[in-house]
Design a protein around this motif. Structure first.
Motif, PDB file in Angstrom:
ATOM      1  N   ARG A   1      -0.696  -1.405  -5.939  1.00  0.00           N
ATOM      2  CA  ARG A   1      -0.700  -1.246  -4.489  1.00  0.00           C
ATOM      3  C   ARG A   1      -2.021  -0.600  -4.060  1.00  0.00           C
ATOM      4  O   ARG A   1      -2.630   0.153  -4.816  1.00  0.00           O
ATOM      5  CB  ARG A   1       0.459  -0.365  -4.029  1.00  0.00           C
ATOM      6  CG  ARG A   1       1.827  -0.993  -4.159  1.00  0.00           C
ATOM      7  CD  ARG A   1       2.899   0.000  -3.768  1.00  0.00           C
ATOM      8  NE  ARG A   1       4.243  -0.568  -3.892  1.00  0.00           N
ATOM      9  CZ  ARG A   1       5.348   0.168  -3.932  1.00  0.00           C
ATOM     10  NH1 ARG A   1       5.268   1.504  -3.867  1.00  0.00           N
ATOM     11  NH2 ARG A   1       6.532  -0.421  -4.029  1.00  0.00           N
TER      12      ARG A   1
ATOM     13  N   HIS B   1       0.839  -1.205   0.000  1.00  0.00           N
ATOM     14  CA  HIS B   1       0.000   0.000   0.000  1.00  0.00           C
ATOM     15  C   HIS B   1       0.868   1.247   0.000  1.00  0.00           C
ATOM     16  O   HIS B   1       2.037   1.231   0.377  1.00  0.00           O
ATOM     17  CB  HIS B   1      -0.953   0.015   1.210  1.00  0.00           C
ATOM     18  CG  HIS B   1      -0.257   0.029   2.540  1.00  0.00           C
ATOM     19  ND1 HIS B   1      -0.251  -1.054   3.387  1.00  0.00           N
ATOM     20  CD2 HIS B   1       0.462   0.998   3.179  1.00  0.00           C
ATOM     21  CE1 HIS B   1       0.437  -0.759   4.490  1.00  0.00           C
ATOM     22  NE2 HIS B   1       0.880   0.483   4.382  1.00  0.00           N
ATOM     23  N   GLU B   2       0.244   2.345  -0.451  1.00  0.00           N
ATOM     24  CA  GLU B   2       0.899   3.636  -0.441  1.00  0.00           C
ATOM     25  C   GLU B   2       0.705   4.311   0.920  1.00  0.00           C
ATOM     26  O   GLU B   2      -0.233   3.990   1.656  1.00  0.00           O
ATOM     27  CB  GLU B   2       0.326   4.533  -1.552  1.00  0.00           C
ATOM     28  CG  GLU B   2       0.525   4.004  -2.954  1.00  0.00           C
ATOM     29  CD  GLU B   2       1.971   4.044  -3.412  1.00  0.00           C
ATOM     30  OE1 GLU B   2       2.751   4.816  -2.820  1.00  0.00           O
ATOM     31  OE2 GLU B   2       2.329   3.314  -4.361  1.00  0.00           O
ATOM     32  N   LYS B   3       1.571   5.222   1.214  1.00  0.00           N
ATOM     33  CA  LYS B   3       1.420   6.008   2.447  1.00  0.00           C
ATOM     34  C   LYS B   3       0.097   6.764   2.393  1.00  0.00           C
ATOM     35  O   LYS B   3      -0.239   7.402   1.398  1.00  0.00           O
ATOM     36  CB  LYS B   3       2.588   6.976   2.574  1.00  0.00           C
ATOM     37  CG  LYS B   3       2.529   7.854   3.818  1.00  0.00           C
ATOM     38  CD  LYS B   3       3.731   8.782   3.873  1.00  0.00           C
ATOM     39  CE  LYS B   3       3.659   9.675   5.125  1.00  0.00           C
ATOM     40  NZ  LYS B   3       4.828  10.597   5.201  1.00  0.00           N
TER      41      LYS B   3
ATOM     42  N   SER C   1      -3.048   3.202  -4.973  1.00  0.00           N
ATOM     43  CA  SER C   1      -2.262   3.635  -6.126  1.00  0.00           C
ATOM     44  C   SER C   1      -2.937   3.188  -7.414  1.00  0.00           C
ATOM     45  O   SER C   1      -3.590   2.142  -7.469  1.00  0.00           O
ATOM     46  CB  SER C   1      -0.847   3.062  -6.065  1.00  0.00           C
ATOM     47  OG  SER C   1      -0.136   3.324  -7.264  1.00  0.00           O
TER      48      SER C   1
ATOM     49  N   LEU D   1       4.823   3.876   3.189  1.00  0.00           N
ATOM     50  CA  LEU D   1       4.697   2.977   2.037  1.00  0.00           C
ATOM     51  C   LEU D   1       5.111   1.561   2.450  1.00  0.00           C
ATOM     52  O   LEU D   1       6.077   1.380   3.188  1.00  0.00           O
ATOM     53  CB  LEU D   1       5.573   3.480   0.896  1.00  0.00           C
ATOM     54  CG  LEU D   1       5.576   2.680  -0.410  1.00  0.00           C
ATOM     55  CD1 LEU D   1       5.778   3.614  -1.587  1.00  0.00           C
ATOM     56  CD2 LEU D   1       6.677   1.610  -0.407  1.00  0.00           C
TER      57      LEU D   1
END
Length: 433
Positions: A258, A207-209, A261, A218
């Motif tokens: 992700r 996953h993204e922040k 994203s 992240l």
């Protein structure tokens, strides 16, 4: 009568091969063995094998393998007229070893089989002897599984490993990876049990922040970590139905996103999966996608339960006891082994390991006896009932105590195990006389 020598050109061809090869005639007699074969099996020279039967040299048998309780590739090839493959345990001076046998019939101009060319390939990551780690066993069911494993391991085919809990499905997956061309790359395990959909998706694809509450940084997914190697989805039957479409898309295209994203990423992984659940029934009930099932089950591989490979109990017990770091070399008494042989093992090898660990803690000497085994005696008697019925005899409930006595337990131990008084045990025994 002296045997006619094989053609010199054929001898030169077999001698030039780098892998272990042996030339056998229709009567199972070894006619030539190359240097790689002699070296692998620690033979001093050609005279130690040429003129002997293949089953005597490899197994120490006095009869062909198919008459000694094993599959015989030569007999199979003679019948089919084509190439045959099996996995056998071959005898060596220091220890036995698993070998994949690839046997090809050699025919004359008339189409008659004259010789058989046998190629032997040692299986590097397995041993039929007791060992501290990895797969081990000698039973026909285990060898059949090992044969299938060896066939599929060098490929990139997806494998669905099926079997009861505790049979060693993750060990099988690891063995496939170690025997594959991806063995130097990562082997990543994902436990799909009991995780919510969002968490599994994050674990798989990263996953993204800021993608969701708590995503403070992240995170690379396990698919990304496994790039170039093997991704093992343990208990794939527990993956939520909503995530199955994304997993299918990744398997079909090799691409993923992700969480949080829009950027497509690519990963090159080989997928292995395992389950103890009946996936076909889950498909019928709408709990598992039909298209995903067929995508992951290109090569189904069944891991036998311990009940189906009871012949492996001695080598499994020895191996598991070696893995218990106690500083003492333990052995299991004949009566304790008899009791274990009669037990149904619903938890399979994992349960056997737990039983042995408890026994080691309860044993003050070096020999594990029936009194040290913490097992469900009801399962023992039920299993014995099945064995007796198979012989055409009737098993009565009152005979349970007699069975336990024959397994080496004292009357006091039987009373404690059954939760009755010692007097009751004596009374039942008198009623049986």
């Amino acid at each position: 009568m002296a045997l006619e020598n094989p053609p010199e050109l054929l001898i030169q061809l077999v001698a030039s091969l780098n892998e272990p090869h042996v030339l056998i005639d229709q009567s199972y007699v070894i006619r030539f063995a190359n240097d790689a074969y002699l070296q692998l099996h620690n033979h001093s020279g050609m005279d130690s094998v040429v003129g002997q039967t293949c089953y005597a040299v490899s197994h120490g048998y006095s009869l062909p393998c198919d008459q000694s309780g094993e599959s015989c590739p030569l007999s199979m090839s003679r019948e089919s007229g084509s190439r045959e493959r099996v996995v056998h345990i071959h005898r060596r001076a220091e220890n036995d070893l698993y070998e994949s046998i690839d046997l090809t019939p050699l025919k004359n101009k008339r189409g008659d089989i004259v010789y058989f060319l046998e190629r032997l390939q040692p299986l590097q990551h397995f041993s039929p002897n007791s060992q501290r780690e990895g797969l081990t066993g000698r039973s026909p069911m285990f060898l059949k599984m090992l044969d299938y494993l060896h066939r599929v391991a060098p490929t990139d085919t997806t494998v669905l490993i099926q079997g009861e809990s505790g049979t060693g499905k993750e060990l099988v997956a690891r063995a496939i990876h170690d025997s594959s061309k991806r063995s130097l790359k990562p082997f990543i395990t994902v436990d799909c049990t009991g995780l919510p959909e969002a968490l599994i998706e994050s674990e798989l694809f990263g996953h993204e922040k800021g993608a969701f509450t708590g995503a403070y940084a992240l995170k690379r997914g396990l698919v990304e970590e496994a790039d170039g190697g093997t991704l093992f989805l343990d208990e794939i039957g527990d993956i939520p139905i909503g995530l199955q479409a994304k997993l299918l898309r990744f398997l079909e295209s090799g691409t993923y996103r992700r969480v949080g994203s829009n950027q497509l990423r690519h990963a090159n992984v080989r997928l292995l999966s395992a389950t103890h659940r009946p996936l076909k029934k889950l498909v019928e009930n709408g709990e598992f996608r039909n298209d995903l099932y067929y995508r992951i089950s290109t090569f189904p591989l069944s891991v036998p339960s311990l009940r189906e490979r009871r012949d492996d109990l001695p080598v499994l017990i020895t191996s598991l006891l070696r893995r218990i770091e106690s500083g003492i070399t333990y052995r299991v008494s004949d009566q304790a082994l008899k009791l274990l042989n009669a037990y149904s093992f619903p938890g399979n090898i994992r349960e056997l390991k737990n039983i042995l660990e408890r026994s080691v803690l309860l044993c003050d000497g070096k020999t594990i006896k029936p009194c040290h085994l913490s097992i469900d005696l009801a399962s023992v008697s039920q299993n014995n009932e099945r064995q007796v019925d198979a012989l055409g005899r009737t098993f009565k409930p009152d005979e349970e105590i007699g069975v336990l006595l024959s397994l080496g337990l004292t009357k006091r131990q039987i009373a404690m195990k059954l939760g009755v008084s010692e007097r009751t045990v004596y009374r039942i025994l008198r009623s049986l006389q």
